[in-house]
Design a protein around this motif. Structure first.
Motif, PDB file in Angstrom:
ATOM      1  N   HIS A  56       0.830  -1.210   0.000  1.00  0.00           N
ATOM      2  CA  HIS A  56       0.000   0.000   0.000  1.00  0.00           C
ATOM      3  C   HIS A  56       0.869   1.266   0.000  1.00  0.00           C
ATOM      4  O   HIS A  56       0.499   2.268  -0.610  1.00  0.00           O
ATOM      5  N   MET A  57       2.011   1.200   0.672  1.00  0.00           N
ATOM      6  CA  MET A  57       2.907   2.358   0.746  1.00  0.00           C
ATOM      7  C   MET A  57       3.818   2.452  -0.483  1.00  0.00           C
ATOM      8  O   MET A  57       4.632   3.376  -0.580  1.00  0.00           O
ATOM      9  N   GLY A  58       3.709   1.505  -1.412  1.00  0.00           N
ATOM     10  CA  GLY A  58       4.500   1.549  -2.639  1.00  0.00           C
ATOM     11  C   GLY A  58       5.937   1.084  -2.466  1.00  0.00           C
ATOM     12  O   GLY A  58       6.792   1.370  -3.308  1.00  0.00           O
ATOM     13  N   ILE A  59       6.212   0.363  -1.393  1.00  0.00           N
ATOM     14  CA  ILE A  59       7.570  -0.130  -1.139  1.00  0.00           C
ATOM     15  C   ILE A  59       7.650  -1.559  -1.663  1.00  0.00           C
ATOM     16  O   ILE A  59       7.031  -2.469  -1.114  1.00  0.00           O
ATOM     17  N   LYS A  60       8.427  -1.728  -2.740  1.00  0.00           N
ATOM     18  CA  LYS A  60       8.490  -3.019  -3.415  1.00  0.00           C
ATOM     19  C   LYS A  60       9.810  -3.751  -3.181  1.00  0.00           C
ATOM     20  O   LYS A  60       9.867  -4.975  -3.267  1.00  0.00           O
ATOM     21  N   ASP A  61      10.862  -3.032  -2.873  1.00  0.00           N
ATOM     22  CA  ASP A  61      12.185  -3.617  -2.701  1.00  0.00           C
ATOM     23  C   ASP A  61      12.247  -4.449  -1.416  1.00  0.00           C
ATOM     24  O   ASP A  61      11.991  -3.947  -0.322  1.00  0.00           O
ATOM     25  N   ASP A  62      12.587  -5.736  -1.568  1.00  0.00           N
ATOM     26  CA  ASP A  62      12.602  -6.649  -0.424  1.00  0.00           C
ATOM     27  C   ASP A  62      13.601  -6.235   0.650  1.00  0.00           C
ATOM     28  O   ASP A  62      13.334  -6.385   1.837  1.00  0.00           O
ATOM     29  N   GLU A  63      14.740  -5.723   0.235  1.00  0.00           N
ATOM     30  CA  GLU A  63      15.749  -5.293   1.213  1.00  0.00           C
ATOM     31  C   GLU A  63      15.235  -4.122   2.048  1.00  0.00           C
ATOM     32  O   GLU A  63      15.405  -4.093   3.268  1.00  0.00           O
ATOM     33  N   THR A  64      14.574  -3.185   1.409  1.00  0.00           N
ATOM     34  CA  THR A  64      14.003  -2.034   2.129  1.00  0.00           C
ATOM     35  C   THR A  64      12.902  -2.503   3.078  1.00  0.00           C
ATOM     36  O   THR A  64      12.838  -2.056   4.224  1.00  0.00           O
ATOM     37  N   LYS A  65      12.062  -3.413   2.601  1.00  0.00           N
ATOM     38  CA  LYS A  65      11.001  -3.956   3.458  1.00  0.00           C
ATOM     39  C   LYS A  65      11.586  -4.584   4.719  1.00  0.00           C
ATOM     40  O   LYS A  65      11.128  -4.318   5.831  1.00  0.00           O
TER      41      LYS A  65
END
Length: 189
Positions: A56-65
């Protein structure tokens, strides 16, 4: 009519109002990685499982997650003074267990965060079983978490009662065939 042998409670928003503590911890985690999180953005996602929140927040990068997840867990205890305990429900659950009944927490929160918060409010011993998000594959409104509680404690749906505050949690209880009580802000006063 069957005797109620098991009381099940959700955690966030039901047993404890965790909104402020969760928001501040996530906001600090987002900030650590150069991202912004407003209170309204978080309010729109409150109750989502972590992956759904990130999507929902537009965060797709697994490392960032993963970095945000770890940072949130690190920062969350810093805001435990913002937790608001639903003392009327907690006292009921403690008395029910003391009288021989079974009690459970069924939350989609991370186990570590859930246990840290339960220990902080001195409530972990009030429960016969504590299930968290990583204990099931599917989040609410899927009934898996409630069905798992019933299976592990060998209780029929008609012998249980759920305390919930969210529409997804209520839907999960309905799909499990368990009666429920809707917890609202009146319980916290």
């Amino acid at each position: 009519m069957a005797q109620v042998k098991l009381l099940i409670t959700d955690f966030d928003g039901t047993l404890v109002d965790t909104f402020k503590a969760n928001f501040l911890a996530y906001q600090k985690a987002f900030d650590k990685y150069g991202l912004e999180l407003t209170e309204q953005q978080y309010r729109d996602c409150f109750g989502f499982r972590f992956d759904d929140f990130m999507t929902h927040m537009g965060i797709k990068d697994d490392e960032t997650k993963q970095s945000i997840r770890l940072a949130k867990g690190e920062f969350y205890p810093l805001y435990f003074d913002k937790l608001v305990v639903n003392h009327s429900l907690l006292n009921l659950l403690k008395k029910f267990k003391l009288s021989g009944g079974l009690t459970a927490v069924a939350s989609t929160a991370r186990k570590e965060n859930l246990m840290n918060a339960l220990n902080f409010i001195d409530a972990a011993d009030a429960f016969s079983l504590i299930l968290a998000g990583e204990d099931v594959k599917h989040g609410k409104p899927n009934p898996e978490i409630y069905n798992t509680v019933l299976e592990r404690l060998n209780i029929l749906p008609s012998e249980a009662m759920v305390f919930e505050d969210s529409s997804v949690g209520i839907e999960a209880a309905k799909q499990s065939g368990i009666n429920f009580v809707i917890v609202n802000s009146c319980f916290f006063s």
